[in-house]
Structures are given as C-alpha cells and as structure tokens.
Motif scaffolding. Structure first.
Motif, short mmCIF file in Angstrom:
data_model
loop_
_atom_site.label_atom_id
_atom_site.label_comp_id
_atom_site.label_asym_id
_atom_site.label_seq_id
_atom_site.Cartn_x
_atom_site.Cartn_y
_atom_site.Cartn_z
N GLN A 276 0.89 -1.17 -0.03
CA GLN A 276 0.16 0.01 0.06
C GLN A 276 0.79 1.38 -0.09
N GLU A 277 2.08 1.09 0.68
CA GLU A 277 2.88 2.23 0.86
C GLU A 277 3.58 2.67 -0.45
N GLU A 280 1.07 4.21 -2.92
CA GLU A 280 0.52 5.63 -2.27
C GLU A 280 1.94 6.67 -2.90
N GLN A 281 3.04 6.03 -2.63
CA GLN A 281 4.17 6.96 -2.84
C GLN A 281 4.08 7.14 -4.53
#
Ligand code: FES
Length: 524
Positions: A276-277, A280-281
């Motif tokens: 997920q990170e 998002e990045q």
C-alpha cells in the motif's frame, strides 16, 4: 513475540501480522472508534497507537473478549460469548456490524469501572465510538442488560416481552435474531478489507484534485520507475467502453489527456504495487498539468446563461415536471398564500467501512471481484462493459457491507481492480482511505426549493407550486431518479387540487450526488 516495525500502528500489527481482523479501520485518524481495543484494560484507538508502545502490555481484542470471563466460557447465556456480546445479539444492537467490536470493547471498559451505569453515562462513554447505522437505543439497551447480567450472574435479559395476544402469530411479534449477529460480535465477520489473497497487489488511484479543467499533460515515468510498482494504467489502457454509470454512462473510468476533469475525485491513473505504501508513493509521483476552467459550484448558477457547460449536452441533467389542475384558479381560491425558499446541504453517508474492492483473476480467464456493494449485478454489467467482456466472465462476490445507505450503489474501485488484476494477472486490492471516500463517492443532493402554498382558512391546501434545483454534481449517478422523487413529493402528503412542480437536476463541479436514505424525499 514480534519484532517491531518502525512506524507500525497497533491496528496494523493486529490486522496484518496477527490476522486479527475483528479490529476494524474506519478513519485511521482516531475519530470513529471502530479500531478500539483494550491495552491493560483501557480502551485505546489502535489506528494511531504505536505498536511498540504495547510492548509488555496486555491487549484484548474482540476475538479474545469472552476469555476475560472467569470461569470461561461465559457461565451465563450463549456458550462462549461474553454477556456484552450476548446482549448485543439479543437486543438487535448489531446492524452492519462494522462498528460493533469498538462499541463492545468501549462498553467493556465502562462496565469495568462502573458496573451500574446510567443511560447518560453510557452515552458519554460511547461518544467517540460512532455507529452510522444509528443503532444507539438498541446499543444502550444491550449495555444495560449486560451490566445487569454481570452484576447478578443472571442470564442476559431479552428485550421487553411482547404481549401474549401477539404470540399466536408464527412470525409477527416474535423477535428474530440477525443471522450473522454472532459473527459480528465475536470479530469473525469478514468484510472485504479483511480478505487477503496469495500474491495480492495494492492499488491507488491518482485523483485530479481540481474541480474543473482540461488535462494537458500526465507524466507517469517517475512513478513507474519506483521499485515495487507493478503496473500503472491510464485512460489509454481502458479496454472497451470508457465510461460507467447507473442510468447514464457519463462517468469516465479515467480522464485522458485532452479531456475534461469535472470534479476533484476524477481518476487520472491507477497504480498497482507490492504494498500500500509503495502504491501511495507512486501515485504521489504522477505529475498532471491542467488548463483550469471556471467552476460551477451550485445548480442555480449551472442553469444561468453563458456559464461553462460541463457535459456535451449541457448542464441540465433533467427537467422534471408535475402538472395537475389550474394554478391560477387554485391561488385565487386561497385565503392565505405563503412562499418561501429553502436550502438543504450536501450530506455524506459516512458509512464506517470505507470502500474496498479486490479483483481476483481466475485461471480460466474470468474475473472475481470481492466487494461490499449495494447493487452487485450493476457492478457486473459495468465492469463487463468497460472490459469488453461477456457478463458471464465477471463474478461479483458480494461481501458484508459496513454501511451503505445508498452510497455504495455506484461503482467505486470495482472497474479499476478488474483492469489492474487483468493486466498483472494477480489479485489486486483497492481500499479507499477516509479522505478519498469523502472526496469521491456520490452524496445526498444539495437542493434549493421554492414553495408557494395557497390554503383556505379552514386549513385545506388548495394550491402548491414548487421549483426545485438539485445539485447532481459532476456525473448523473441516480440524480434523475432521486430528483424525480424530490419533485413528486414536493407538495407533501396532501390531496391538493392544483399542483405544479418544476425540478432542474443540474450538473455542477461538485462531487456527484446519488442515492441516500430517503432518496430525494428527505429534501422535499
Ligand atoms: Fe454501527 Fe453499522 S452497526 S455502523
């Protein structure tokens, strides 16, 4: 024993590493209370509580609540349930169930420090644990019943008895428990975000974040170069039909270069990544340039001459009319005439479970989509249209829904995960955070309603004229149907001889408006 991960929250540790998915995430900002667990007996919001701080402490989640009883399992009531769980089932305090783990654990802490709370004390204790299904009276009754059971050791009292005269009926007058209530009070109930599939990727949509303009340039190169990014798709990658919708197909799956952005929530690109990170990045690294346009902020402005036209056919979604009798005659007969203009605001459904879809490609070429949707068959039609597939190739696997209230009728992530899962041939999850949820999904229509009523001195209404403006936002959704109900109900529940109603359902640059409890009648 778990090694700490810097920055990890307790809710992530519980849900992701221990797979204790009874702890729910509604906002990730310590506002809704769905993530409440007990740390050394105190209720805390685990979505903002650093996991490291729990080192050496005792944590109770909904899954372990019954084990806090001595002797265990519960000496009273249903086997294996804590009296609070039992009472929530018995008193019908469980609706969608998404808030229930948080409600029960908050109540547990209350009863520990105050075994005999008043209604006011219960309400105060639960003030930060929101139930959007609004089952508060039942929740309060359940807590009172559990408190009594825990004080006396007697079984949990069921709700007030129904008179014997009604008992002769087989169904009417009998209390029927919600079939899945037990799973919802024990944390076993599975919602879409609780599912995990082998090799699953995580998705994020890049949103326009401007209300009106043309997309001049979209650069995905920096995002694509980020390690862990598996796929990035734009409007050019939409396989077949470019738009979706419930009545009118006017909502673009993604806005392409040269095309019009109509509201802040329009999608420009979708990313699938290993975490997920990273997703998002990557989304943040996508660069977009716009040719900004004047913004239409309300439906009255949208109908004025010379204003920008948001859609090719103009800003009018539909002019809805009701005609009955003769207005001139009706007002001439009236002893009293009153005229007022009212405004009702946009409202968000604020279901506690944010939108989540998971696309799972099957070896035979079909696609399964796991989603808590209000109209799964409509999802199937819309996904198949965009993918250019027969409908049989798409299977919507309906999940429990953590509240909908009309706000989960429109497609949100269903098409995007189907596209990403098809390209990557891996399962893909797209979970909205609360900001995205508020920004993107259709709301209750804001309206301006002018009503002119003529009545006799004896109280009989003889004429009613209404003019409604409905803000249907950037896309049609169910706007036409909702505003039709608003129009047909604008004279109220009265038998009036002379009626005239005109409603203008207008496109604006606000988030789309669609179904919401009451479906237009509320506004009228
Ligand atoms: Fe409380 Fe649905 S039961 S939010």
């Amino acid at each position: 024993t778990l090694d700490p991960i810097p920055g990890e929250t307790l809710s992530t540790l519980l849900r992701e590493r221990l797979r204790l998915t009874g702890t729910k995430i509604g906002c990730e900002e310590a506002e809704c209370g769905a993530c409440t667990v007990l740390v050394d007996g105190e209720p805390i919001m685990s979505c903002v509580y650093p996991a490291e701080r729990a080192d050496g402490k005792t944590i109770v989640t909904i899954e372990g609540l019954a084990s806090t009883l001595t002797p265990s399992p519960s000496p009273v009531g249903r086997g294996g349930l804590h009296p609070l769980q039992e009472a929530f089932v018995e008193h019908g305090a469980v609706q969608c169930g998404f808030c229930i783990p948080g409600q029960i654990l908050t109540s547990y802490a209350l009863l520990k420090r105050n075994p005999n709370p008043t209604s006011d004390e219960i309400r105060f204790a639960l003030k930060d644990t929101l139930c959007r299904c609004a089952g508060y009276p039942s929740i309060e009754n359940a807590i009172l019943a559990a408190a009594q059971s825990m004080r006396t050791g007697e079984p949990v009292q069921s709700p007030t008895h129904i008179p014997d005269s009604i008992h002769s009926h087989k169904t009417v007058g009998h209390i029927h428990l919600r079939p899945e209530a037990v799973e919802k009070v024990t944390g076993e109930a599975i919602f879409t975000d609780d599912l995990k599939f082998e090799g699953m990727l995580y998705a994020k949509a890049k949103r326009a974040m401007i209300p009106h303009g043309f997309l001049k340039k979209l650069d995905i190169s920096r995002a694509k170069a980020l390690p862990g990014v598996v796929a990035i798709l734009t409007a050019d990658d939409v396989p077949a039909e470019k738009t979706h919708g419930l009545v009118i197909y006017d909502w673009p799956v993604m806005v392409g270069v040269g095309e019009r952005v109509r509201y802040v929530g329009d999608a420009l690109a979708i990313v699938a990544a290993e975490s997920q990170e990273i997703a998002e990045q990557a989304s943040a690294l996508i660069e977009a340039e716009f040719d900004l346009q004047p913004v239409i902020t309300n439906p009255v402005q949208a109908r004025q001459e010379g204003v920008p036209q948001i859609h090719e056919k103009g800003n009018l979604l539909k002019h809805i009319k009701v005609r009955k009798g003769d207005m001139e005659k009706g007002f001439a007969e009236a002893d009293v005439i009153l005229e007022h203009t009212f405004h009702t605001p946009t409202t968000d459904h604020a279901f506690i479970e944010p939108e989540c879809s998971i696309g799972v490609p099957l070896p035979d070429g079909r696609m399964e989509i796991y989603v808590g949707s209000q109209i799964p068959y409509q999802d199937r039609i819309q996904v198949a249209r965009v993918m250019g597939w027969e409908e049989e190739r798409v299977r919507i696997v309906g999940q429990l829904m953590g509240g909908g209230f009309g706000g989960k009728e429109d497609v949100m992530g269903q098409i995007h995960v189907a596209m990403l899962a098809n390209v990557t041939q891996r399962p893909v999850k797209l979970l909205f955070d609360r900001h995205e949820s508020l920004l993107v999904h259709p709301k209750r229509h804001a309206t301006q309603i002018r009503i002119k009523i003529g009545a006799k001195k004896d109280g009989r209404i003889v004429a009613c004229e209404s003019e409604l403006y409905g803000d249907t936002g950037a896309y049609a959704s169910l706007g036409e149907k909702v505003m039709t109900r608003a129009t047909t109900h604008s004279a109220g529940p009265y038998d009036i001889e002379h009626v005239r109603a005109d409603c203008y359902a207008m496109y604006t640059n606000n988030p789309p408006a669609g179904a919401f409890r009451g479906f237009g009648v509320t506004q009228s």
